[in-house]
Design an enzyme around this catalytic site. Sequence first.
Site, short mmCIF file in Angstrom:
data_model
loop_
_atom_site.label_atom_id
_atom_site.label_comp_id
_atom_site.label_asym_id
_atom_site.label_seq_id
_atom_site.Cartn_x
_atom_site.Cartn_y
_atom_site.Cartn_z
N CYS A 1 0.84 -1.19 0.00
CA CYS A 1 0.00 0.00 0.00
C CYS A 1 0.88 1.26 0.00
O CYS A 1 1.66 1.46 -0.93
CB CYS A 1 -1.00 -0.01 1.15
N HIS B 1 -3.81 -4.65 -0.44
CA HIS B 1 -3.41 -5.26 0.83
C HIS B 1 -3.52 -6.79 0.71
O HIS B 1 -4.61 -7.34 0.87
CB HIS B 1 -4.32 -4.78 1.96
N GLU C 1 -2.55 -8.90 2.87
CA GLU C 1 -2.89 -9.44 4.19
C GLU C 1 -4.38 -9.34 4.49
O GLU C 1 -4.87 -9.95 5.45
CB GLU C 1 -2.07 -8.72 5.27
#
Length: 220
Positions: free
Chosen positions: A82, A198, A200
């Site tokens: 990001c 992202h 994650e």
Amino acid sequence: MPPRVVVFDYGSGNLRSAQRAMERTGADVTVTSDPNAALDADGLVVPGVGAFSACMAGLKQAHGDRIIGRRLAGGRPVLGICVGMQVLFDKGVERADPQAEDQVTPGCGEWPGTVERLDAPILPHMGWNTVRAPQDSQLFAGITPQDRFYFVHSYAVRKWELAFDNPRMAPPRVTWAEHGEPFVAAVENGPLWATQFHPEKSGDTGARILANWVAILPQT
């Protein structure tokens, strides 16, 4: 021995989310601001959320820009996520409100290019989106064109500016997405990889992205 990964703590980013997601790949993960640990790890993750200027200020205060540069000089892998991807470029251009002047903040300068506000009818770009990855991408190995990733941002790199004419090296692999206009969604360039989305927070597809990165790490 599992590869040793440091999630760099410079005061910005989803540190624990990144840590948990990286641990699910089987890596030995530490969250720290210690420069020696960041330099010595097999892989360094640089997360980031919020404003480019604030993230860059925190990164410089923690000497993260120098750590990234030293790792790359030695061919040591770095993954930006990001705003952690955005700060790898030459500069970020932000505007706090329509009446204010642009705030230009120098980045790490690992890639030429400018991070600027997307020209889109709805901002921030928040939610799931597909990407267009090169066929030879290692980062997106096993990912289909229908797979989606989670984005949350208003700024991005709208133009890839790195000229490449070295026949002895593989050119950077640039992945694109679209929200109002095309923007750079990910880059693979030697030991330096990065994603605007992202991983994650992107479920199984994001987990595959992180596993693909961990698979390239040299183990020491």
